[in-house]
Design a protein around this motif. Structure first.
Motif, PDB file in Angstrom:
ATOM      1  N   ASN A  67       0.819  -1.212   0.000  1.00  0.00           N
ATOM      2  CA  ASN A  67       0.000   0.000   0.000  1.00  0.00           C
ATOM      3  C   ASN A  67       0.854   1.264   0.000  1.00  0.00           C
ATOM      4  OD1 ASN A  67      -2.919  -0.798   0.121  1.00  0.00           O
ATOM      5  ND2 ASN A  67      -2.041  -2.085   1.732  1.00  0.00           N
ATOM      6  N   CYS A  68       1.765   1.336  -0.957  1.00  0.00           N
ATOM      7  CA  CYS A  68       2.656   2.487  -1.103  1.00  0.00           C
ATOM      8  C   CYS A  68       2.412   3.195  -2.428  1.00  0.00           C
ATOM      9  CB  CYS A  68       4.118   2.037  -1.033  1.00  0.00           C
ATOM     10  SG  CYS A  68       4.601   1.363   0.570  1.00  0.00           S
ATOM     11  N   VAL A  69       2.740   4.484  -2.453  1.00  0.00           N
ATOM     12  CA  VAL A  69       2.684   5.281  -3.662  1.00  0.00           C
ATOM     13  C   VAL A  69       4.020   5.986  -3.816  1.00  0.00           C
ATOM     14  CG1 VAL A  69       1.617   7.292  -4.776  1.00  0.00           C
ATOM     15  CG2 VAL A  69       0.198   5.667  -3.569  1.00  0.00           C
ATOM     16  N   PHE A  70       4.534   5.983  -5.049  1.00  0.00           N
ATOM     17  CA  PHE A  70       5.751   6.695  -5.390  1.00  0.00           C
ATOM     18  C   PHE A  70       5.352   7.844  -6.311  1.00  0.00           C
ATOM     19  CE2 PHE A  70       7.122   2.504  -4.262  1.00  0.00           C
ATOM     20  CZ  PHE A  70       8.377   2.647  -3.698  1.00  0.00           C
ATOM     21  N   TYR A  89       1.454   1.955  -6.247  1.00  0.00           N
ATOM     22  CA  TYR A  89       1.214   2.767  -7.422  1.00  0.00           C
ATOM     23  C   TYR A  89       2.355   3.740  -7.655  1.00  0.00           C
ATOM     24  CZ  TYR A  89      -3.328   0.783  -6.725  1.00  0.00           C
ATOM     25  OH  TYR A  89      -4.335  -0.116  -6.549  1.00  0.00           O
ATOM     26  N   PHE A  90       2.516   4.114  -8.925  1.00  0.00           N
ATOM     27  CA  PHE A  90       3.580   5.011  -9.336  1.00  0.00           C
ATOM     28  C   PHE A  90       2.979   6.149 -10.147  1.00  0.00           C
ATOM     29  CE2 PHE A  90       5.389   0.981  -8.422  1.00  0.00           C
ATOM     30  CZ  PHE A  90       6.606   1.270  -7.834  1.00  0.00           C
ATOM     31  N   ASP A  91       3.309   7.368  -9.766  1.00  0.00           N
ATOM     32  CA  ASP A  91       2.799   8.557 -10.438  1.00  0.00           C
ATOM     33  C   ASP A  91       3.985   9.483 -10.699  1.00  0.00           C
ATOM     34  OD1 ASP A  91       1.167  10.566 -11.428  1.00  0.00           O
ATOM     35  OD2 ASP A  91       0.492  11.232  -9.454  1.00  0.00           O
ATOM     36  N   GLY A  92       4.347   9.653 -11.958  1.00  0.00           N
ATOM     37  CA  GLY A  92       5.472  10.508 -12.300  1.00  0.00           C
ATOM     38  C   GLY A  92       6.820   9.923 -11.920  1.00  0.00           C
ATOM     39  N   THR A  93       6.864   8.621 -11.748  1.00  0.00           N
ATOM     40  CA  THR A  93       8.090   7.916 -11.356  1.00  0.00           C
ATOM     41  C   THR A  93       8.423   6.894 -12.425  1.00  0.00           C
ATOM     42  OG1 THR A  93       7.621   8.199  -9.004  1.00  0.00           O
ATOM     43  CG2 THR A  93       9.138   6.444  -9.590  1.00  0.00           C
ATOM     44  N   GLY A  94       9.643   6.954 -12.939  1.00  0.00           N
ATOM     45  CA  GLY A  94      10.062   5.999 -13.960  1.00  0.00           C
ATOM     46  C   GLY A  94      10.157   4.590 -13.412  1.00  0.00           C
ATOM     47  N   LEU A  95       9.819   3.631 -14.244  1.00  0.00           N
ATOM     48  CA  LEU A  95       9.820   2.225 -13.812  1.00  0.00           C
ATOM     49  C   LEU A  95      10.934   1.425 -14.474  1.00  0.00           C
ATOM     50  CD1 LEU A  95       5.961   1.690 -13.937  1.00  0.00           C
ATOM     51  CD2 LEU A  95       7.352   2.092 -11.926  1.00  0.00           C
ATOM     52  N   LYS A  96      11.975   2.092 -14.968  1.00  0.00           N
ATOM     53  CA  LYS A  96      13.074   1.387 -15.620  1.00  0.00           C
ATOM     54  C   LYS A  96      13.775   0.426 -14.683  1.00  0.00           C
ATOM     55  CE  LYS A  96      14.062   5.075 -18.895  1.00  0.00           C
ATOM     56  NZ  LYS A  96      15.026   6.105 -19.286  1.00  0.00           N
ATOM     57  N   SER A  97      13.842   0.751 -13.406  1.00  0.00           N
ATOM     58  CA  SER A  97      14.540  -0.078 -12.428  1.00  0.00           C
ATOM     59  C   SER A  97      13.840  -1.421 -12.189  1.00  0.00           C
ATOM     60  CB  SER A  97      14.641   0.652 -11.089  1.00  0.00           C
ATOM     61  OG  SER A  97      15.404   1.815 -11.220  1.00  0.00           O
ATOM     62  N   PHE A  98      12.632  -1.546 -12.676  1.00  0.00           N
ATOM     63  CA  PHE A  98      11.849  -2.742 -12.398  1.00  0.00           C
ATOM     64  C   PHE A  98      11.963  -3.785 -13.497  1.00  0.00           C
ATOM     65  CE2 PHE A  98      10.147   0.672  -9.952  1.00  0.00           C
ATOM     66  CZ  PHE A  98       9.907   0.105  -8.722  1.00  0.00           C
TER      67      PHE A  98
END
Length: 185
Positions: A67-70, A89-98
């Motif tokens: 239950n985290c938001v980045f 959830y991710f908002d305005g955060t790149g997901l390249k690390s995943f």
């Protein structure tokens, strides 16, 4: 857990090459925080909104995010090998690390209000106007809560929090704690 950082305030803090192995972070405040090349192996993060944080080069091996938001975070060169993301959830955060993880990135983006029943936000705002809950009520918070609980339970949690004079500003973790108690999680 090695160390408990529950409800600690890491806003505007800086840490470099620090070890946070097997630590607990529940409701911890992360806003404009910088953690570069830190080690969070097997740590647990729950009920947290990370806002404008920099986690460059950090290791999150086998960490749990619940239950985290980045929001607008930098995760460059971070490693998430074996990490679990539950209702995150991710908002305005790149997901390249995943790239190491098998995640559906589309399901991890905050949705808009079309998934929240029409009128629910306004009903909650009217019901909790002038209370410490009022500023908490927004589309993303209600959407996240509806993923883990029924509306009636969310309303019960809001009622309990609205009468708590010790909490000036409600955070997601406050609601999450009450919901966990009601479901005995």
């Amino acid at each position: 857990m090695e160390k408990n950082f529950n409800y600690k305030d890491f806003r505007n803090s800086e840490s470099y090459s620090t070890s946070f192995i097997r630590c607990s972070f529940f409701g911890t405040l992360f806003n404009k925080s910088t953690f570069r090349y830190c080690n969070f192996t097997e740590s647990v993060f729950s009920g947290i909104t990370f806002t404008n944080c920099n986690f460059r080069g950090c290791k999150f091996k086998n960490a749990i995010f619940d239950n985290c938001v980045f929001k607008n975070c930098k995760l460059n060169k971070s490693s998430f090998k074996g990490a679990d993301f539950i209702n995150c959830y991710f908002d305005g955060t790149g997901l390249k690390s995943f790239h190491q993880l098998n995640l559906d990135h589309n399901k991890m983006k905050l949705k808009d209000s079309k998934d929240v029943p029409v009128g629910l936000i306004s009903d909650f705002r009217v019901r909790y106007q002038g209370t410490n809950v009022e500023k908490f009520i927004n589309n993303s918070n209600i959407y996240r809560l509806m993923k883990i609980s029924r509306v009636v339970k969310i309303d019960e949690a809001f009622k309990e929090l609205s009468t708590n004079t010790n909490i000036a500003t409600i955070k997601f973790s406050h609601v999450l704690r009450i919901l966990q108690k009601s479901y005995k999680l």
